[in-house]
Design an enzyme around this catalytic site. Structure first.
Site, short mmCIF file in Angstrom:
data_model
loop_
_atom_site.label_atom_id
_atom_site.label_comp_id
_atom_site.label_asym_id
_atom_site.label_seq_id
_atom_site.Cartn_x
_atom_site.Cartn_y
_atom_site.Cartn_z
N ASP A 5 -14.06 0.91 -2.46
CA ASP A 5 -12.93 1.58 -2.08
C ASP A 5 -12.78 2.88 -2.31
OD1 ASP A 5 -9.70 0.19 -3.06
OD2 ASP A 5 -10.13 1.65 -1.23
N ARG B 278 -2.95 -9.19 8.43
CA ARG B 278 -3.69 -8.89 7.36
C ARG B 278 -4.80 -9.24 8.09
NH1 ARG B 278 -5.03 -6.61 3.37
NH2 ARG B 278 -3.40 -7.96 1.74
N GLU C 132 -11.82 3.01 8.09
CA GLU C 132 -10.61 3.68 8.50
C GLU C 132 -10.44 5.34 8.90
OE1 GLU C 132 -9.34 1.04 4.40
OE2 GLU C 132 -7.88 2.54 5.23
N HIS D 45 -6.17 1.64 9.86
CA HIS D 45 -6.78 1.01 8.64
C HIS D 45 -7.82 -0.21 9.51
CE1 HIS D 45 -6.95 -1.39 5.41
NE2 HIS D 45 -6.35 -0.69 4.96
N ARG E 102 3.80 -0.41 9.78
CA ARG E 102 2.80 -1.80 9.57
C ARG E 102 3.71 -2.75 9.56
NH1 ARG E 102 -0.56 -3.17 4.78
NH2 ARG E 102 0.07 -2.42 2.96
O1 TA6 Z 1 -7.45 1.18 2.09
C1 TA6 Z 1 -7.75 0.56 1.51
C2 TA6 Z 1 -6.71 0.18 0.82
O2 TA6 Z 1 -5.77 1.39 0.90
C3 TA6 Z 1 -7.52 -0.59 -0.49
O3 TA6 Z 1 -6.96 0.18 -1.58
C4 TA6 Z 1 -6.89 -1.82 -0.48
O4 TA6 Z 1 -5.48 -2.13 -1.07
C5 TA6 Z 1 -6.71 -1.73 1.14
O5 TA6 Z 1 -6.13 -0.82 1.44
C6 TA6 Z 1 -5.39 -2.91 1.66
O6 TA6 Z 1 -4.10 -3.09 1.55
P1 TA6 Z 1 -3.12 -3.89 1.91
O7 TA6 Z 1 -1.37 -3.24 1.47
O8 TA6 Z 1 -3.34 -3.99 3.20
O9 TA6 Z 1 -2.85 -5.24 0.95
#
Ligand code: TA6
Length: 296
Positions: free
Chosen positions: A208, A71, A267, A163, A94
């Site tokens: 988002d 994260r 991103e 991301h 990932r």
């Molecule tokens: O990139 C934004 C996003 O798609 C959000 O909707 C949120 O879910 C984030 O990614 C994080 O995703 P993750 O699967 O890492 O919890």
């Protein structure tokens, strides 16, 4: 235990280590900056220019397990972005251990590392065994290039996204520029299609958004830390902006309830209607160059 990629160590530049959970990581020191990369996901978790605060945000509650995404830092979303029925969010890249295939340091002290996504991982998931690499250059700036070469006999259609989680002083004092006049899909409102009309994006609730057909450079102006982060890219038609704000932060177990004011994701990728189609023999490269400069 012999480190799997010890052969690629460069003393003082590229050194193997492991975190408290035992997950192998690589520490990189260039003449200008330092960085940290996990072969797990080819995941850059830290980049810091000498004399500057860290560029990337990493949650103190991040998991470091072979079946979990880290994260923070720069997750590599591939070969899809977002949800996919019956599959993991943001693709399996990932969650996969990439192979470190090459390291190099030039006389100026810039360091390059090349990781390869094991083709058998693609095949295991029913995808063509394309040649997929992530090249990370640690120098005055941080550059990542995700390159895909389709040397298979079938067409290869995919999405990709770097991301990136950026560290900021206080999200309420941040302005994001470079997206004025761009259409976006607002995930907070069921992907409603909207137009960005503001000179700068200010964040004061969950954001988002997938900005469409945009190839421009984005800047993150941080009035608390008095710096500007620049996100320059190529081979990318989509930009995603995300901050989970309070409720989503609480809902994520690998993210601190109070951490959302200290980060923003900007991103760079090719998602949704901008997904990439590679015919046999074709290739594509998504590249970002990230840097920060202090305000005078
Ligand atoms: O990139 C934004 C996003 O798609 C959000 O909707 C949120 O879910 C984030 O990614 C994080 O995703 P993750 O699967 O890492 O919890």
């Amino acid at each position: 235990m012999t480190a799997p990629f010890q052969k690629h160590e460069l003393p003082g530049r590229v050194e193997w280590n492991s975190n408290p959970a035992g997950l192998p990581k690589i520490q990189v020191a260039s003449a200008f900056s330092t960085a940290e990369i996990y072969p797990h996901g080819a995941h850059v978790t830290r980049f810091q220019q000498n004399g500057e605060p860290p560029l990337l945000f990493l949650s103190r509650q991040s998991l470091f397990a072979s079946d979990k995404a880290i994260r923070g830092g720069i997750p590599v979303c591939f070969p899809w972005f977002g949800t996919r029925e019956g599959a993991v969010m943001h693709g399996f890249a990932r969650l996969t251990t990439w192979e470190l295939t090459e390291t190099a340091a030039d006389p100026q002290g810039r360091v390059k590392l090349i990781f390869r996504l094991p083709p058998e991982r693609l095949v295991a998931a029913g995808w063509p065994p394309a040649y997929v690499t992530l090249t990370v250059t640690v120098a005055e700036r941080l550059t990542l290039q995700l390159a895909v070469r389709n040397d298979t006999a079938q067409a290869f259609v995919f999405e990709d996204c770097l991301h990136t989680y950026f560290a900021v002083g206080d999200i309420s004092q941040v302005e994001i520029t470079g997206l004025k006049g761009v259409q976006y899909l607002d995930k907070v409102e069921q992907f409603a299609r909207k137009l960005e009309t503001g000179d700068a994006i200010k964040i004061s609730s969950e954001v988002d958004r997938v900005y469409l057909n945009t190839t421009g450079t984005v800047e993150i102006r941080d009035a608390k830390w008095h710096r500007t982060i620049t996100v320059a890219k190529s081979g990318s038609a989509s930009t995603v902006v995300w901050n989970p704000w309070q409720a989503k932060a609480r809902a994520m177990t690998d993210f601190g309830d109070d951490e959302y004011p200290g980060m923003v994701c900007v991103e760079s990728g090719n998602v949704g209607e901008s997904k990439v189609m590679l015919q046999p023999g074709q290739s594509a490269a998504l590249q970002v160059t990230l840097s920060s400069s202090p305000w005078p």
